[in-house]
Scaffold this active site. Structure first.
Site, short mmCIF file in Angstrom:
data_model
loop_
_atom_site.label_atom_id
_atom_site.label_comp_id
_atom_site.label_asym_id
_atom_site.label_seq_id
_atom_site.Cartn_x
_atom_site.Cartn_y
_atom_site.Cartn_z
N CYS A 1 98.93 -54.37 85.13
CA CYS A 1 97.75 -53.52 84.94
C CYS A 1 97.56 -52.50 86.06
O CYS A 1 97.27 -51.33 85.81
CB CYS A 1 96.50 -54.39 84.80
N HIS B 1 89.63 -52.05 86.74
CA HIS B 1 90.15 -51.90 88.10
C HIS B 1 89.85 -50.49 88.63
O HIS B 1 89.80 -49.53 87.87
CB HIS B 1 91.68 -52.04 88.11
#
Lengths: 352, 352
Positions: free
Chosen positions: A147, A260
Site C-alpha cells: 500500500c 495513509h
C-alpha cells in the site's frame, strides 16, 4: 466520521464476463473487493467467495444475489478465470500456484510473490505494460504492491517521468487498516477506553495505539529498516525497472483509521519548477491535487478515505537545495482502496 | 492515559533566590512552568503570577502557598529578577521590553524575539555559551526556541558536533499541545463525538482532528513552507551559528496529545557509523535512547509525555547512500516540557 462512503453501483453480471473468485472475503480488503467490483461495474459471469473453514457456510449478500462462503481448497479454482487473493502471505504461497495451474489468473494482494522474478508487480497507472501476455483464464500470478509503495508511486512516477527521480526520502503516517479490520477495531476500542480512563486493550499491537504512534510493526531487518520500509525500496526498483533509484523510508503507524499519508522529499536528475510539478500531477491519472496555500488546505487522510484517488499537496521547491532539483510533496491515499482492493481490481480489468 | 505524570518535589523558597514572575500562568505552558519549577527545586525568594485582566483575581495554590493571579501591567516587573513569559507573541512584544527595562531578565517562550539580533536563542544542552553576560536581575531578553526545533536539535546537535550535519530532511508528527490547552480539549471532545457518530466540534482547527492529520496550521509563506517549518530552518541556523546547514521540513499535526515526534534524515560531512551515532547519543545530556531492534521498540510520544528527555531511536545508516555519510533517526519529545516549559526553566537556571 472516518470518511464518507459513497453511493454504490451494481456490478455487471453477464455471460461474457469472467468467472471470478475472491479469496479471503471476510477481511477488510476482501470486503472492499465486494464494494469496488460493484462501484466499477466489473463484469462477471460467476462469483465465488472463498475463505477459511471457519468462515465457510456463512451467507454473503452481494449484487442482488445470495451466496454462501465456500472453504478454500485445492479444488476451488476449476473453471475460475480470475481470483483476487487477500488472505495473507502463507495462503497465497500455497494456493496461488494451485489456482494458476488450474488456469486461473491470480491477482495477489499479499507480499508472497511481489519480488518473484517473472511475477509482474503492477500499479495500472504506472506500469500496466509489465502485464504483457497475462490474461484472465490463462493462469499466472500478478502481484499487487504494498500500500505505501502504491500511494507514493502514484504521485512520484509522473514526476519521475518528467525529471528523473534520483533519490527519495519518505516518512509515512500509516493507518490502522494496514493491519486489518481487527487493528481498526482495536484502535476504536482503545480510544474509548483511554477517554474513559481505563487501561487500553492490547491484542493486535504491543503498545497503546490510541493518542500515540509507533514505528511500523513489520519485522526488523539486519540493516535497521523494517520490512515495510524495505518493500518501498525494493518494490519501487521493480516497478520502475530501475534499481539505481536511492530510497530511504521511515514507516510510522499513526492513530488514523484507513488512509495513509506520506511526506516525500525528492532529488531530481533535472530541474523542475513547482508549478510544472503541479501541472504534471494535475494531468496524472488517479491523482487529485489539494494544494491551496492561501487557505492552508492540503491533503488529509479523511479526504482520501473511501475515495479512489491519491491526493497530492504541499508541492514545493526544496529550499535545502540551491537548484531546482529538489521537491517536497505530501500525499494521502486510502490504504484499503487504492492501496489494496481498488488497485487489484484495476489489474483484473487489465486482464480482461 | 496520555502518559503518566510523575511525583513532584517542592520548589526551594529561599531568601537568596531570585524574585520570579510567570506571565501567562493559566495556559498549558504556564501551568507546566509551575510543575517544572517544583520538580527542579527551583530557588525563589518571591513568586508572582501574571495573566490577563480576565484571569486576575483567581487563586493559585502552589508550593504550599496561596497566591492570587495579578493583572499583567507595565508596572508588574519592579523588583522581579526573572520572568518566564508564555502568553503569546503580542504580549511578549509589548511587555518583554518593559520588563527588561525594569531590570527583569525575560525568558520568552513566544516567537517574538527569537530571530532578533542580540537576543540569545538557547537550548541549554546545545548552546548555553550564547548566554554569555546575561544574568537574572540585569534585564535582557532570552528566547526559547520553537518546540520542534528544540526536540530535533537535542538529538541532532551531538551528531553535528561529531560528523557535521550538511543537510537535514525532517517530517514532524506534532501533538495538539503545540496549539495550547484548548486544542488538546478539542481533540478530546472531537474524538468522543466521532466515536458517538456525531459531527465533530471545530473551534480551534478548521478540520476534523480526531482520527485525522493535517499540514501544520501556521501561516503559509511565499515559498510554500509554513512558519513552523521556516522556524526549524532559521532557528537551527541561529542556534548552530551556521547559516549553511541545508534544511527542509514538513510539519504535520497528528491526533496526539502532548509529545511531538520527528523523522529526521541527515547528510553528514564525515562518515559516522550507526554504532558510533548511538554511542554519541547515549552520552548526550537530556537524550535517552530507545533503540531495541530485536523487540521492535522505539520512541513513541507516550514515552516522552510528561518526561524531560528527548527520546531517540531508529538510528540507522541511510541505505540511500553508498557511503556512511547518511543517518536516519526518529525522535520524540514532550512539546510542553522540553519543547517549552522545561527548556525555559533550564535557561532561568543558567541565569542564576
Amino acid at each position: 466520521m472516518y470518511g464518507r462512503i459513497r453511493q454504490i453501483n451494481k456490478a455487471a453480471k453477464t455471460e461474457s464476463g469472467p468467472s471470478v473468485a475472491i479469496v479471503g472475503v471476510t477481511g477488510a480488503v476482501g470486503q472492499e473487493f465486494l464494494r469496488v467490483l460493484k462501484e466499477r461495474d466489473f463484469p462477471y459471469s460467476n462469483m465465488k467467495f472463498l475463505a477459511s473453514a471457519r468462515s465457510a457456510g456463512k451467507p454473503v449478500e452481494w449484487d442482488g444475489n445470495s451466496y454462501t462462503i465456500e472453504e478454500l481448497t485445492e479444488d476451488s479454482f476449476g473453471g475460475v478465470d480470475i481470483a483476487l487473493f487477500s488472505a495473507g502471505g502463507s495462503i497465497s504461497k500455497k494456493f496461488a500456484p494451485i489456482a494458476s495451474d488450474a488456469g486461473c489468473t491470480v491477482v495477489d494482494n499479499s507480499s508472497a510473490f511481489r519480488m518473484t522474478e517473472g511475477v509482474p508487480l503492477i500499479i495500472p497507472e504506472v506500469n500496466a505494460d509489465h502485464l504483457k501476455g497475462h490474461k484472465a483464464g490463462k493462469g499466472g500470478i500478478i502481484a499487487n504492491p504494498n500500500c505505501s509503495t502504491i500511494i507514493a508511486l502514484m504521485a512520484v512516477t509522473p514526476i519521475h517521468r518528467a525529471a528523473g527521480v534520483k533519490r527519495m526520502v519518505v516518512s509515512t503516517y500509516q493507518a490502522a487498516s494496514g493491519a486489518g479490520q481487527a487493528a481498526m477495531d482495536e484502535l476504536e476500542q482503545q480510544t474509548r477506553e483511554v477517554l474513559d480512563g481505563k487501561p487500553p486493550t492490547q491484542n493486535i499491537f504491543p503498545f497503546q495505539y490510541a493518542f500515540n504512534l509507533f514505528s511500523h510493526n513489520a519485522p526488523m531487518q539486519e540493516n535497521g529498516y523494517n520490512e515495510e520500509e524495505m518493500k518501498m525500496v525494493k518494490e519501487t526498483h521493480k516497478i520502475w525497472r530501475n534499481p539505481d533509484v536511492a530510497i530511504t523510508a521511515t514507516c510510522i503507524r499513526v492513530p488514523i483509521m484507513r488512509a495513509h499519508a506520506e511526506s516525500i522529499n525528492l532529488e531530481l536528475d533535472n530541474e523542475l519548477s513547482e508549478d510544472d510539478a503541479e501541472s504534471i500531477l494535475k494531468e496524472a491519472p488517479g491523482v487529485s491535487i489539494i494544494n491551496d496555500r492561501a487557505a492552508n488546505r492540503f491533503p488529509m487522510p479523511l479526504d482520501a478515505s473511501h475515495n479512489d484517488d491519491v491526493y497530492v499537496g504541499r508541492i514545493r521547491r526544496d529550499i535545502s537545495r540551491s537548484d531546482c532539483k529538489g521537491l517536497d510533496l505530501f500525499v494521502c491515499g486510502d490504504q484499503i482502496k487504492k492501496g489494496a482492493a481498488l488497485n487489484a481490481v484495476q489489474i483484473a480489468e487489465l486482464l480482461l
